[in-house]
Design an enzyme around this catalytic site. Sequence first.
Site, short mmCIF file in Angstrom:
data_model
loop_
_atom_site.label_atom_id
_atom_site.label_comp_id
_atom_site.label_asym_id
_atom_site.label_seq_id
_atom_site.Cartn_x
_atom_site.Cartn_y
_atom_site.Cartn_z
N HIS A 22 -3.74 -6.51 -0.79
CA HIS A 22 -4.46 -5.55 -1.60
C HIS A 22 -5.89 -5.98 -1.87
O HIS A 22 -6.53 -5.50 -2.78
CB HIS A 22 -3.73 -5.34 -2.94
CG HIS A 22 -2.40 -4.68 -2.77
ND1 HIS A 22 -1.32 -5.34 -2.26
CD2 HIS A 22 -1.98 -3.42 -3.02
CE1 HIS A 22 -0.28 -4.51 -2.21
NE2 HIS A 22 -0.66 -3.35 -2.66
N GLU A 59 0.27 7.69 4.82
CA GLU A 59 -1.17 7.69 5.12
C GLU A 59 -1.48 8.24 6.50
O GLU A 59 -2.43 8.99 6.68
CB GLU A 59 -1.74 6.27 5.05
CG GLU A 59 -2.01 5.75 3.66
CD GLU A 59 -0.73 5.29 3.00
OE1 GLU A 59 0.31 5.28 3.68
OE2 GLU A 59 -0.77 4.97 1.81
#
Lengths: 395, 411
Positions: free
Chosen positions: B216, B147
């Site tokens: 998450h 990322e």
Amino acid sequence: MALSHLASSSPSRSANLLKPLSSAISLRRPISTDTTPITVETSVPFTAHQCEAPSRTVQTNAKELATFFRDMVVMRRMEIAADSLYKAKLIRGFCHLYDGQEAVAVGMEAALTKKDCIITSYRDHCTFVARGGTLLEVFAELMGRQAGCSKGKGGSMHFYKKDSNFYGGHGIVGAQVPLGCGLAFAQKYCKDEAVTFALYGDGAANQGQLFEALNISALWDLPAILVCENNHYGMGTAEWRAAKSPAYYKRGDYAPGLKVDGMDALAVKQACAFAKEHALKNGPIILEMDTYRYHGHSMSDPGSTYRTRDEITGVRQERDPIERIRKLILSHDLSTDKELKDIEKEVRKEVDDAIAQAKENPVPEPSELFSDVYAKGLGVESFGADRKEVRATLA
Amino acid sequence: MATGFHGVGAAVAALSSSPSNSFDSKKLLCSPRRSFPVRKGASFVVDRSDGSVNLDNNPKARRAQQLIVNAVANKADSSPASSSSKPGHELLLFEALREGLEEEMDRDPRVCVMGEDVGHYGGSYKVTRGLAEKFGDLRVLDTPIAENSFTGMGIGAAMTGLRPVVEGMNMGFLLLAFNQISNNCGMLHYTSGGQFTIPIVIRGPGGVGRQLGAEHSQRLESYFQSIPGIQMVACSTPYNAKGLMKAAIRSENPVILFEHVLLYNLKERLPDEDYICNLEEAEMVRPGEHVTILTYSRMRYHVMQAAKTLVNKGYDPEVIDIRSLKPFDLHTIGNSVKKTHRVLIVEECMRTGGIGASLTAAITENFHDYLDAPIMCLSSQDVPTPYAGTLEEWTVVQPAQIVTAVEQLCK
């Protein structure tokens, strides 16, 4: 007369320099316009990893050497002046000086066009100048004035010049490398046939995002050249204490690499030209420039606690980039010692003038605090869908 | 210059900068023509969800033309009138996102998509399905799981003028790219003295899902909200998802588009013609008189569910989906506060340092005089989201709590 220059040579280390392979000891034309080719050998051969090293023999000419000399003198003078300004508290915050490493900036610029992109770290003053920035822009930005290249809002670590594809100027170590690979991606996307040079230091070479970006660049065949300016010290830590493998040109593993003497502007030029050609065909390549900075990491670092003064003076005597070019020029009889000294005086005056001008320059207007936060000065205004017309004032 | 008629309900006010805004409700009801310049070649309509301009006159007229019927009963019906004009087509929210993205990619060759599994796999939430086949590998790029670097690369590409859409497979993963988003994305326009704009869109699903676990289920809007130079929007219906996606791509500013994991399968009828939602605007979901409820993303549905109960109990809540998380649409919000004098904020962020906290401060600062009661803010608990279903339910705000809060507020 030529012989007297040869006789004034210093130790045998520079013997190579004084043996031109084909010299033109003829009628001397003015140095700044002479383009007769001169062939010189680089100080040391290139060391290659996963590729064929380019030749040690470099073509140059008097005009180029004169440009190198002058540009490096400007950079050296500028950095030293910045040192004094910092101590006089006219420059605040962080100031990272590049003196000693000038050969990398000028050599790279000689191998590129303005279509190629360069992005570097916070040690960006000289790279900015090499890309066409003026001394006034440099000093005004350092002193936080309106005429600065970033209007005084960026500071020492945020020099940018969009029209010559110089993308800065970044304060966070290593963060510019993924940006640089993004620039290369855009070049490939738009079929520019140009390359991006992403510069970083030996300290940043240990950042993970570098390897991430290199991986993606290699996968996507991007014309990215990662240049490690190895000045052997990452802030205050020597390279052997920070990197298990200080052979930075090899750390690309699958990506080819080249180790270059970064104090030799001609070697830098040769390597960058080679890298550009390579990257356009084969994807990313790493260049390691073996260079040295005379100042500490920044102005708050004396630079002598982690290395000896002898080391610094030793490099200055034996490997200084400006001296190398000076000796080249003198040995090829392209100019006289006096002329070169005159250039230095002229440059000194130029730098002093720029500083005086920058000192006169006003500080930014208070309204500048809020400008350029968003494109088109958003913030408290709501724009319609076409983003052109102000629809409402929100607050 | 064709402008699509967007129907009666949606307030199509020409909100021009002319001071004398003659607000003619009749005119609004029957004449769809807009007076703002439309870009040549593109015929599109802006959905102005709230027609209110200068509210010092004609509140009744304003109410009359806001025929957003049954907003309580239906879920994502921000544009009920669209079905009364052209037939349109039904789409799920993720399909709406894809349609918006595809249209922008067709329209502008500089738009490209980068992210994990966006290309050959079609996107882990199917938002980019089919795009790689259509546009090729250089425009829909599969990245490795990195990322920090691919967000950085997107930003670098944006500096040259490309318009990348960077997808975080889950917004929580973008924490790894925080440096790039904060320093390079948000600040480069400023620190370069305006030389570079960063027209990047960073998007992805976030929020609390169904037992996805703590890492998450993060709400990144609270972490990113302080970054200067970025805009943040949260979509909640297929209509505004497509509209916001398109507007974000066209914007010169970096925009972070927050989607929600649980909202991808919402279905709605979308108009066939080209349209965009204004990035800085809030959406009036249900006009009311008693209390202003400000919400966004998934909590909008909890609020609407609570609103059903509240209406039965005799309350008349005004529900606004703020949509624009940075900057806040204080214009719409302020007008609502001036009308109802009571504010309840319902959000999914955590109590500490969330969007609700900032919104509370902004409203208090600007509209303090209009408040009859302190602002109430219902947020998620300051805990990592637990896995167990029951615990997870208690972490987020539930409709029953909203009902209780309104009752308390309106006492």
